[in-house]
Design a protein around this motif. Structure first.
Motif, PDB file in Angstrom:
ATOM      1  N   ILE A   1      74.477  28.380  27.238  1.00 61.84           N
ATOM      2  CA  ILE A   1      73.537  28.409  28.349  1.00 61.84           C
ATOM      3  C   ILE A   1      72.521  27.292  28.163  1.00 61.84           C
ATOM      4  CG2 ILE A   1      71.747  29.764  29.493  1.00 61.84           C
ATOM      5  CD1 ILE A   1      74.530  30.774  30.028  1.00 61.84           C
ATOM      6  N   LEU A   2      72.286  26.528  29.231  1.00 62.00           N
ATOM      7  CA  LEU A   2      71.278  25.477  29.185  1.00 62.00           C
ATOM      8  C   LEU A   2      69.915  26.077  29.511  1.00 62.00           C
ATOM      9  CD1 LEU A   2      73.061  22.461  30.928  1.00 62.00           C
ATOM     10  CD2 LEU A   2      72.909  23.003  28.489  1.00 62.00           C
ATOM     11  N   GLU A   3      68.902  25.600  28.824  1.00 60.22           N
ATOM     12  CA  GLU A   3      67.550  26.066  29.072  1.00 60.22           C
ATOM     13  C   GLU A   3      67.171  25.811  30.530  1.00 60.22           C
ATOM     14  OE1 GLU A   3      63.735  25.925  26.206  1.00 60.22           O
ATOM     15  OE2 GLU A   3      64.225  24.009  27.129  1.00 60.22           O
ATOM     16  N   GLY A   4      66.640  26.851  31.185  1.00 63.08           N
ATOM     17  CA  GLY A   4      66.287  26.747  32.593  1.00 63.08           C
ATOM     18  C   GLY A   4      67.238  27.487  33.509  1.00 63.08           C
ATOM     19  N   GLN A   5      68.391  27.926  33.004  1.00 65.83           N
ATOM     20  CA  GLN A   5      69.335  28.673  33.818  1.00 65.83           C
ATOM     21  C   GLN A   5      68.936  30.156  33.881  1.00 65.83           C
ATOM     22  OE1 GLN A   5      73.172  27.889  32.017  1.00 65.83           O
ATOM     23  NE2 GLN A   5      73.546  26.137  33.368  1.00 65.83           N
ATOM     24  N   ASP A   6      69.492  30.877  34.871  1.00 70.22           N
ATOM     25  CA  ASP A   6      69.282  32.318  35.001  1.00 70.22           C
ATOM     26  C   ASP A   6      70.364  33.064  34.208  1.00 70.22           C
ATOM     27  OD1 ASP A   6      67.215  31.689  36.671  1.00 70.22           O
ATOM     28  OD2 ASP A   6      68.359  32.041  38.510  1.00 70.22           O
ATOM     29  N   VAL A   7      69.964  34.131  33.516  1.00 71.64           N
ATOM     30  CA  VAL A   7      70.878  34.882  32.649  1.00 71.64           C
ATOM     31  C   VAL A   7      70.766  36.370  32.981  1.00 71.64           C
ATOM     32  CG1 VAL A   7      71.432  35.513  30.262  1.00 71.64           C
ATOM     33  CG2 VAL A   7      70.735  33.175  30.803  1.00 71.64           C
TER      34      VAL A   7
ATOM     35  N   ARG B   1      65.199  31.441  34.624  1.00 77.55           N
ATOM     36  CA  ARG B   1      64.848  30.161  33.999  1.00 77.55           C
ATOM     37  C   ARG B   1      64.563  30.351  32.507  1.00 77.55           C
ATOM     38  NH1 ARG B   1      64.116  26.077  37.232  1.00 77.55           N
ATOM     39  NH2 ARG B   1      62.853  25.000  35.671  1.00 77.55           N
TER      40      ARG B   1
ATOM     41  N   GLN C   1      64.110  30.303  28.572  1.00 77.12           N
ATOM     42  CA  GLN C   1      63.612  29.313  27.617  1.00 77.12           C
ATOM     43  C   GLN C   1      64.108  29.663  26.219  1.00 77.12           C
ATOM     44  OE1 GLN C   1      61.798  26.581  28.736  1.00 77.12           O
ATOM     45  NE2 GLN C   1      62.281  27.460  30.749  1.00 77.12           N
TER      46      GLN C   1
ATOM     47  N   ILE D   1      71.511  29.601  23.631  1.00 74.55           N
ATOM     48  CA  ILE D   1      70.755  28.675  24.482  1.00 74.55           C
ATOM     49  C   ILE D   1      70.773  27.278  23.869  1.00 74.55           C
ATOM     50  CG2 ILE D   1      68.527  28.195  25.554  1.00 74.55           C
ATOM     51  CD1 ILE D   1      67.883  31.148  25.309  1.00 74.55           C
TER      52      ILE D   1
ATOM     53  N   TYR E   1      69.080  23.481  24.258  1.00 70.22           N
ATOM     54  CA  TYR E   1      67.931  22.796  24.850  1.00 70.22           C
ATOM     55  C   TYR E   1      67.707  21.461  24.145  1.00 70.22           C
ATOM     56  CZ  TYR E   1      65.392  24.300  20.680  1.00 70.22           C
ATOM     57  OH  TYR E   1      65.006  24.500  19.383  1.00 70.22           O
TER      58      TYR E   1
ATOM     59  N   SER F   1      76.738  17.370  28.871  1.00 74.91           N
ATOM     60  CA  SER F   1      75.862  17.218  30.031  1.00 74.91           C
ATOM     61  C   SER F   1      74.389  17.271  29.652  1.00 74.91           C
ATOM     62  CB  SER F   1      76.173  18.302  31.065  1.00 74.91           C
ATOM     63  OG  SER F   1      75.949  19.597  30.523  1.00 74.91           O
TER      64      SER F   1
END
Length: 303
Positions: free
Chosen positions: A31-37, A99, A101, A129, A131, A217
């Motif tokens: 999961i990239l930081e800032g995504q919804d989980v 979002r 963190q 996560i 980041y 990415s």
């Protein structure tokens, strides 16, 4: 013999029913930081009432588990649930993190309130996560603190000088660095850029890129402009000279402020002394405004 077998089967069946087969379902991919989980508590054996199950998150600073429930008091929610939203929808127990963190990675677990088993919780689940912070570029060889005070964006050097730049960032895993130059096709796989005896054609715009080795990415960049001045350029025209001049000016200003503060404090301390009331030394007569009540009817001073 059959009696013992029957007792064993009953005991195993009772133990099986008293154990909470809870799991936390969450994202398996990075999961990239800032995504919804979204996380969900599930009972793999379908033997528990989900209404008696709740989420918990472990605090690494307080070294304990904290219950996550939407009906907690305001102060509790502000301390432990400021970034999560627990919902119960159609018999499901869900936890939403908008979002997300890096500090919200967990671990999380599901806990049953009615289970009589000693182990009434699921395995801890940590959200994977990834980041990466912004890239900073500084002159190589600086200390850990001074490198952030000397971040480079526009670098001016004299012809023939040696230049060594270093870029760095903070990330969930060690990134891969590489340098490129605008208008040229070369690529330097390193976090350091070293130019010896710079020439006029060495000037230009250089970009340092930091990329995650597993999530391609995830990438951050920082571009630096290098300007090559004539060999006889004044020392204060270079970036190093300008930084030195500003540092000296700040130091002088700091010395002046400290000196003025010390002077004012000393002056204030010296001005505090016994009150000299000269009116007490003047003669006092009965007929004067400053006279004191007396039964003596003379006009001689009372002092």
């Amino acid at each position: 013999m059959r009696g013992y077998i029957l007792i064993t089967i009953v005991a195993v069946s009772f133990l099986h029913r008293s154990t909470a087969f809870l799991e936390v379902n969450g994202p398996s991919e990075p999961i990239l930081e800032g995504q919804d989980v979204t996380l969900e508590c599930v009972d793999t054996e379908s033997e528990l009432n989900i209404s008696t199950v709740h989420f918990e998150r472990y605090s690494k600073y307080m070294k304990r588990w904290h219950r996550l429930e939407s009906d907690q008091v305001y102060f509790y929610r502000r301390c432990f649930m400021y970034d999560v939203d627990v919902r119960r929808e159609e018999g499901r127990l869900l936890l939403f993190i908008a979002r997300i963190q890096s500090w919200s990675e967990g671990p999380y677990r599901c806990v049953s309130e009615n289970s009589s088993a000693a182990d009434n919780s699921s395995q801890a689940f940590t959200i994977p996560i990834h980041y990466m912070r912004e890239v900073s570029v500084h002159r190589a060889g600086l200390g850990y603190l001074t490198r952030y005070l000397n971040s480079v964006q526009d670098l001016k050097v004299r012809l023939g000088d040696n230049v060594e730049l270093e870029c760095s960032t903070t990330a969930s895993e060690a990134p891969e660095y590489f340098w490129t130059k605008e208008g040229e096709a070369w690529l330097l796989p390193s976090n350091k850029l070293k130019l010896e005896n710079v020439r006029e054609q060495d000037g230009g715009r250089f970009t340092c890129s930091a990329q995650s080795p597993t999530v391609h990415s995830l990438m951050k960049k920082r571009t630096v402009s290098i300007t090559v001045l004539p060999e006889d350029a004044a020392w204060y025209e270079t970036t190093t000279g300008f930084i030195l001049m500003v540092s000296v000016a700040v130091f002088i200003l700091l010395v002046v402020v400290i000196s003025m503060t010390a002077y004012l404090c000393r002056r204030t301390k010296q001005s505090k002394g016994p009150i000299d009331d000269r009116s007490q030394k003047k003669p006092i007569y009965r007929a004067s405004v400053e006279s004191l009540p007396s039964i003596v009817s003379d006009k001689q001073p009372l002092v």
